[in-house]
Enzyme design. Structure first.
Site, PDB file in Angstrom:
ATOM      1  N   SER A 151      -0.169  -0.438   3.418  1.00 15.32           N
ATOM      2  CA  SER A 151       0.930  -0.595   4.384  1.00 15.32           C
ATOM      3  C   SER A 151       0.818   0.495   5.449  1.00 15.32           C
ATOM      4  O   SER A 151       0.222   1.553   5.201  1.00 15.32           O
ATOM      5  CB  SER A 151       2.268  -0.450   3.649  1.00 15.32           C
ATOM      6  OG  SER A 151       3.318  -0.179   4.563  1.00 15.32           O
ATOM      7  N   TYR A 174       7.332   4.019  -2.269  1.00 24.62           N
ATOM      8  CA  TYR A 174       6.411   3.206  -1.455  1.00 24.62           C
ATOM      9  C   TYR A 174       5.421   4.106  -0.713  1.00 24.62           C
ATOM     10  O   TYR A 174       4.229   3.801  -0.639  1.00 24.62           O
ATOM     11  CB  TYR A 174       7.231   2.367  -0.470  1.00 24.62           C
ATOM     12  CG  TYR A 174       6.511   1.150   0.072  1.00 24.62           C
ATOM     13  CD1 TYR A 174       6.157   0.082  -0.756  1.00 24.62           C
ATOM     14  CD2 TYR A 174       6.223   1.035   1.435  1.00 24.62           C
ATOM     15  CE1 TYR A 174       5.523  -1.038  -0.249  1.00 24.62           C
ATOM     16  CE2 TYR A 174       5.587  -0.083   1.940  1.00 24.62           C
ATOM     17  CZ  TYR A 174       5.242  -1.116   1.108  1.00 24.62           C
ATOM     18  OH  TYR A 174       4.616  -2.237   1.610  1.00 24.62           O
TER      19      TYR A 174
HETATM   20  N1  LIG Z   1       6.625  -7.646   3.431  1.00 23.80           N
HETATM   21  C1  LIG Z   1       6.264  -6.659   4.230  1.00 23.80           C
HETATM   22  O1  LIG Z   1       6.905  -6.372   5.274  1.00 23.80           O
HETATM   23  C2  LIG Z   1       5.039  -5.848   3.925  1.00 23.80           C
HETATM   24  C3  LIG Z   1       4.557  -4.945   4.879  1.00 23.80           C
HETATM   25  C4  LIG Z   1       3.432  -4.181   4.587  1.00 23.80           C
HETATM   26  C5  LIG Z   1       2.809  -4.322   3.360  1.00 23.80           C
HETATM   27  N2  LIG Z   1       3.307  -5.209   2.447  1.00 23.80           N
HETATM   28  C6  LIG Z   1       2.607  -5.310   1.173  1.00 23.80           C
HETATM   29  O2  LIG Z   1       2.149  -6.633   1.002  1.00 23.80           O
HETATM   30  C7  LIG Z   1       2.062  -6.930  -0.404  1.00 23.80           C
HETATM   31  C8  LIG Z   1       2.814  -8.215  -0.679  1.00 23.80           C
HETATM   32  O3  LIG Z   1       4.159  -8.059  -0.270  1.00 23.80           O
HETATM   33  P1  LIG Z   1       5.119  -9.324  -0.079  1.00 23.80           P
HETATM   34  O4  LIG Z   1       6.040  -9.004   1.030  1.00 23.80           O
HETATM   35  O5  LIG Z   1       4.296 -10.577  -0.041  1.00 23.80           O
HETATM   36  O6  LIG Z   1       5.949  -9.267  -1.442  1.00 23.80           O
HETATM   37  P2  LIG Z   1       6.662 -10.468  -2.242  1.00 23.80           P
HETATM   38  O7  LIG Z   1       7.712  -9.843  -3.081  1.00 23.80           O
HETATM   39  O8  LIG Z   1       7.038 -11.583  -1.316  1.00 23.80           O
HETATM   40  O9  LIG Z   1       5.501 -11.025  -3.176  1.00 23.80           O
HETATM   41  C9  LIG Z   1       4.944 -10.238  -4.184  1.00 23.80           C
HETATM   42  C10 LIG Z   1       4.449 -11.134  -5.307  1.00 23.80           C
HETATM   43  O10 LIG Z   1       4.000 -10.257  -6.348  1.00 23.80           O
HETATM   44  C11 LIG Z   1       4.308 -10.869  -7.583  1.00 23.80           C
HETATM   45  N3  LIG Z   1       4.322  -9.852  -8.634  1.00 23.80           N
HETATM   46  C12 LIG Z   1       5.284  -8.922  -8.897  1.00 23.80           C
HETATM   47  N4  LIG Z   1       4.940  -8.198  -9.970  1.00 23.80           N
HETATM   48  C13 LIG Z   1       3.735  -8.643 -10.385  1.00 23.80           C
HETATM   49  C14 LIG Z   1       2.866  -8.291 -11.453  1.00 23.80           C
HETATM   50  N5  LIG Z   1       3.187  -7.317 -12.326  1.00 23.80           N
HETATM   51  N6  LIG Z   1       1.700  -8.967 -11.586  1.00 23.80           N
HETATM   52  C15 LIG Z   1       1.372  -9.959 -10.731  1.00 23.80           C
HETATM   53  N7  LIG Z   1       2.162 -10.352  -9.706  1.00 23.80           N
HETATM   54  C16 LIG Z   1       3.320  -9.699  -9.532  1.00 23.80           C
HETATM   55  C17 LIG Z   1       5.681 -11.513  -7.359  1.00 23.80           C
HETATM   56  O11 LIG Z   1       5.931 -12.521  -8.329  1.00 23.80           O
HETATM   57  C18 LIG Z   1       5.548 -12.032  -5.937  1.00 23.80           C
HETATM   58  O12 LIG Z   1       5.114 -13.388  -5.905  1.00 23.80           O
HETATM   59  C19 LIG Z   1       2.626  -5.701  -1.124  1.00 23.80           C
HETATM   60  O13 LIG Z   1       1.569  -4.851  -1.463  1.00 23.80           O
HETATM   61  C20 LIG Z   1       3.469  -5.047  -0.050  1.00 23.80           C
HETATM   62  O14 LIG Z   1       3.645  -3.681  -0.272  1.00 23.80           O
HETATM   63  C21 LIG Z   1       4.387  -5.977   2.706  1.00 23.80           C
END
Ligand SMILES: NC(=O)c1ccc[n+]([C@@H]2O[C@H](COP(=O)([O-])OP(=O)(O)OC[C@H]3O[C@@H](n4cnc5c(N)ncnc54)[C@H](O)[C@@H]3O)[C@@H](O)[C@H]2O)c1
Length: 262
Positions: A151, A174
């Site tokens: 991130s 985070y």
């Molecule tokens: N959403 C944002 O704004 C953003 C920005 C920068 C980085 N990110 C990063 O992107 C990645 C995905 O984020 P997102 O927004 O899609 O999150 P999200 O919550 O929409 O999806 C995350 C998924 O991970 C799954 N999950 C949770 N625990 C788990 C486990 N123990 N084993 C396997 N799967 C598991 C959940 O079921 C979910 O489907 C993360 O690393 C997050 O830090 C997100």
């Protein structure tokens, strides 16, 4: 006559956390470029739904859903065994899960030590375990690569002012998790010196997902043109990393944030 060939034709890509906001979109980008995609997620039924949504976007590959828990070695090993026996190979894993406990996201002064540790264990520990297990599989297989989703908050200090007037904050866990993940990925790269294995990160900026307008407007003031990005804005960068065009890109972090962190 020139013919175009999909950039990921013949490749098998496992998207861990593939049922999530970002994971679903990354899976679609891979499918559109000819990959066979495996949507692996803790929530098996959401993974199955995400998989069905991918089907119309396939370009010669296949899609199937799997359940996995990145905090369990047995679960990861079972996933690797199932996918490699079903598909015959695994070319890449993309770690995009977002595990957190129910108390995640509190303001700094309200974070309990036990919660800090648990959230770091789940997320950073889970990414470590997934990278470790896939890397060993890739070493035995003779090739493969890991893309870890970090991130912008692994790269720059938070701008707390953009959360003003909203219940949101940028969790301290985070910052610890995502910055550590960048260096963890470099550690793996160096450890596997002498192999073709690759370990890279993508660091997305904020992704639009129903956040309060006060926040999206404040966030946008630091962006070059767009403000918050959409999940589909990251697919091209992933496809590049998974393609042969980036064969010697290793140990890198590709920031996709419309200039927000610069
Ligand atoms: N959403 C944002 O704004 C953003 C920005 C920068 C980085 N990110 C990063 O992107 C990645 C995905 O984020 P997102 O927004 O899609 O999150 P999200 O919550 O929409 O999806 C995350 C998924 O991970 C799954 N999950 C949770 N625990 C788990 C486990 N123990 N084993 C396997 N799967 C598991 C959940 O079921 C979910 O489907 C993360 O690393 C997050 O830090 C997100």
């Amino acid at each position: 006559m020139t013919t175009t060939r999909e950039l990921l034709a013949g490749k098998v890509v496992v998207l861990v956390g593939g049922a999530g906001l970002l994971g679903r979109s990354l899976a679609q980008a891979c499918a559109e470029q000819g990959a066979s995609v495996v949507i692996a997620d803790l929530d098996g039924s959401r993974a199955a739904t995400a998989c069905e949504q991918i089907l119309p976007h396939l370009h010669g590959g296949s899609a199937h859903a799997e359940s996995v828990d990145i905090t369990s070695k047995e679960s990861l090993q079972a996933l690797i065994a199932r996918v490699s026996s079903l598909e015959g190979r695994i070319d890449a894993v993309v770690n995009s899960a977002y595990p957190r406990n129910p108390r995640y996201g509190r303001k700094l002064e309200d974070v309990e030590y036990a919660d800090f540790c648990e959230n770091v264990n789940l997320h950073l520990g889970g990414y470590f375990l997934s990278t470790q297990q896939f890397a060993e599989h890739f070493r035995r297989q003779g090739h493969g690569q890991v893309v870890n989703v970090s991130s912008i908050y692994g790269v720059v200090a938070p701008r707390f002012e953009i959360y003003g007037g909203t219940p949101m904050t940028m969790p301290v866990e985070y910052a610890a998790i995502k910055s550590a993940l960048l260096h963890l990925s470099r550690y793996f790269m160096r450890y596997y010196k002498g192999t073709s294995l690759r370990f890279n990160c993508i660091s997305p900026g904020g992704i639009l997902d129903g956040q309060p307008q006060a926040f999206t407007e404040a966030y946008a003031r630091y962006s070059q043109s767009q403000g918050m990005l959409l999940p589909e804005d990251f697919g091209g960068t992933l496809v590049y990393l998974l393609s042969d065009f980036s064969k010697f890109v290793n140990g890198q972090n590709l920031i996709v944030d419309d200039g927000w962190s610069t």
